[in-house]
Motif scaffolding. Sequence first.
Motif, PDB file in Angstrom:
ATOM      1  N   UNK A 229       0.819  -1.211   0.000  1.00 58.96           N
ATOM      2  CA  UNK A 229       0.000   0.000   0.000  1.00 58.96           C
ATOM      3  C   UNK A 229       0.852   1.259   0.000  1.00 58.96           C
ATOM      4  N   UNK A 230       0.963   1.886  -1.164  1.00 63.44           N
ATOM      5  CA  UNK A 230       1.729   3.121  -1.277  1.00 63.44           C
ATOM      6  C   UNK A 230       1.257   3.873  -2.509  1.00 63.44           C
ATOM      7  N   UNK A 231       1.608   5.167  -2.552  1.00 62.75           N
ATOM      8  CA  UNK A 231       1.262   5.998  -3.697  1.00 62.75           C
ATOM      9  C   UNK A 231       2.555   6.463  -4.340  1.00 62.75           C
ATOM     10  N   UNK A 232       2.576   6.490  -5.673  1.00 62.25           N
ATOM     11  CA  UNK A 232       3.793   6.800  -6.428  1.00 62.25           C
ATOM     12  C   UNK A 232       3.458   7.860  -7.469  1.00 62.25           C
ATOM     13  N   UNK A 233       4.289   8.897  -7.543  1.00 61.31           N
ATOM     14  CA  UNK A 233       3.996  10.000  -8.475  1.00 61.31           C
ATOM     15  C   UNK A 233       5.277  10.729  -8.836  1.00 61.31           C
ATOM     16  N   UNK A 234       5.186  11.568  -9.869  1.00 65.22           N
ATOM     17  CA  UNK A 234       6.341  12.334 -10.322  1.00 65.22           C
ATOM     18  C   UNK A 234       6.338  13.728  -9.693  1.00 65.22           C
ATOM     19  N   UNK A 235       7.512  14.175  -9.295  1.00 65.01           N
ATOM     20  CA  UNK A 235       7.685  15.546  -8.811  1.00 65.01           C
ATOM     21  C   UNK A 235       8.531  16.268  -9.856  1.00 65.01           C
ATOM     22  N   UNK A 236       7.942  17.292 -10.502  1.00 59.32           N
ATOM     23  CA  UNK A 236       8.669  17.910 -11.616  1.00 59.32           C
ATOM     24  C   UNK A 236       9.861  18.726 -11.151  1.00 59.32           C
TER      25      UNK A 236
END
Lengths: 320, 320
Positions: A229-236
Motif C-alpha cells: 500500500x503506497x502511492x507513487x507519483x512524479x515531482x517535476x
Amino acid sequence: MVFIKTTEPNFVAENADLVDIPVPTDPSINVIRPLHPIIRYQIDDNKVPGKTCLVILNQKINLFPRVFEKLWDNTYLRVCADGGANQLLSFVRENGLDEQKYLPKYIVGDMDSLTEETKNYYLSTGKVIVKTQSSQYATDFDKAITVCFLHFNYPNFFNDFDTLNLDDNNGLTTLKNSLDTKEFTVPLDMIFLGAIGGRFDQTIHSIGELYKHASDNLLQMRFFNTEYLEIIFLVPKGTNFIVLEKQHVDDPLCYLGLLPLNNPFIMHTKGLKYDVANYASSMTGNISSSNYNVGSNGFYVQNTDHLVVNIDLNHILGEV
Amino acid sequence: MVFIKTTEPNFVAENADLVDIPVPTDPSINVIRPLHPIIRYQIDDNKVPGKTCLVILNQKINLFPRVFEKLWDNTYLRVCADGGANQLLSFVRENGLDEQKYLPKYIVGDMDSLTEETKNYYLSTGKVIVKTQSSQYATDFDKAITVCFLHFNYPNFFNDFDTLNLDDNNGLTTLKNSLDTKEFTVPLDMIFLGAIGGRFDQTIHSIGELYKHASDNLLQMRFFNTEYLEIIFLVPKGTNFIVLEKQHVDDPLCYLGLLPLNNPFIMHTKGLKYDVANYASSMTGNISSSNYNVGSNGFYVQNTDHLVVNIDLNHILGEV
C-alpha cells in the motif's frame, strides 16, 4: 529560501519529529497533494488539479474493500483498461460489494485479456461502453488516458458515443487528434490501480509513462500500488511542496523515497526527518530512501530534474 | 556478428517461436545463467560463476515451499540480514518445514528488526552466528555481502569466528578491508530474497546496488521477487548471452524486459520474439517490455551501457 544554507555537497541534517511548516502561498511553488482523493479536499481550483479519474489495469486488486470504496466514491470517472474489467468484477464479487454500484463508464483496450463473460456482463447492464481499440501503436494505458480526455473535453461524449462511429483500431486517438488542443480545458488527475507491483518490466514501463507525461500541464498521474500500500507519483523539476498534513499522516512509518529513475539530479529538501542540501542523487550514487515527513503540513523539495516519490500508506489507511 | 544488419534506428523484427541458437563458445561473450540455481547446472568453472549464496532480507517470504527448498538446497551458504531471520523462522513454521534443516549460517545487520525470540531461537541451536554490526555507513544488504565474502575468503572464518573478536560496529568491514584484495579468489553468486517487490524505494535502492556493483568481477547478484515470481539481474555493457534453454523455459509466457534504469543505451538482440537493432532505450523513450525468448538455448543482447533484465518465472516453476 527555506532550504539549508550550505555549500557542502551531500549535506544531511536530522530534524525533530515535528517542524512547523505552512503550505506555501507563493504561486511559483508547485503544490502537490498526493493523498487526494484518499483524503478528499474541498473541491476548488487551488486544491484539486482537475477531474479525478480512476483507471483499473489488469492486475489483481489487492485492497481492503473500504479503501477501494473510498477511491471509487471520490473519483468522477472510472475506466477499466482491457482485462482490468475482469479484475474489477472479480474483486466486487469476491468481496460481496454492490455490483450495480461498481460499474465503470468505459472499458477500452485491444481486448486480448477481457473475457467474454466479463464483456457480456457489463454490456448487459446497458450502462457501460465497451470499445475495442486494436492499434498496437498505443498501450491500453494510453487508451485509457485518451478516453478520459474525450469524456471531459468532447461535448456529450458518453451520451452520443454510438453516433460518433469511431473505428475499432484507433478511432479514439483519431478523434482526439482532430480536436484543436486549445479546446482541452479540463485537466485530468488520474489514479491508476495495477500500474505498479506486478511484473517488474510493467512497473518500469508505468514509471516511464510518468516521465513521458511530465511536461503535460493537463495531466497529472498517480499510481496506487495495491501489492504494497503506497502511492507513487512524479515531482517535476523546480521547487515543489508535497502536502502531507500531520492531522492525516502523523506516523513516522509513512516512509518515503525520492528516486532518480531518469537523469541524475541535485536536490534540497525542507521538512523531512533527514533534510538534505546539494544532494547529488543517481542510480549509481545516492538514492534517498526510508525518509519520512516531519513538516506539520508537508515538505519542500527543490530538484534540478524530475524525480519519482513513493509514500507508504500502510499506517494511515486505517484512519482516514 | 549475429545481430540484424541494418542501419535503421529502432528496428524491430518479429521471429518465429523457436530459433536455433547454440550457447556461444567465444570467450569474449559474457554468458549469464539467470536460472541457476533454480535449475542446477553441472558445477564447473564455465557454468557457475562462483559460490552461490542465499541472502534473506526483511520481507515476507511469499514462495511455494518447494521453490524455497530448491533455492535453499542449491546454495552453499545462507545468510539472514537482520529481520530476514524473523521472516525465515515464520516461513519455516507456517509451512511446517524442518526447523533443524533451515538454519542460516549467519544473521547480520544493525539488528533494529531482529526480535528477541528469533535471536534466542537461533542462538539456542548452537549452529548460527548472530553478529550485530551497528554502523549506519553500510546497509544490512552490504553487511550480508561482506559476511559472505569473508566466509569464503578468510581461512576458517566460521569456525574461528569467536577468536576474531570483531567489534559490533563495523568489525566485518574492517576485517575485509585489512585483507589484500588479491587474496579474494572465490567469486560470489548471490541470490537475494526480499530485495524487490516491497516498498518501492527499497526496490529501487536494491536496483541501485546492481549498478553500483556492476564492475565487480567477484560479485554477481540476482534478485528473486517473491511478490511476483520473477528473477531480476544486471546485464553489463558489452555483448552478452542469456542462457534460457528451451527444455526448461518452453513457454512464451516467460515475459521479460530489458530496462534502462540508469543511462540511456543502444541495444541489439538476437533470439527474442521481437528482436531489435539500433534500439535507443531510455526512461523517457523506448522501454523494452513484454518480450520473450525464442532461442533454443537463450538470446544475445549487445548494449552500450548496463541494463536490468527481469524474467517471469510463474510458468516454469511448476516444472523444474
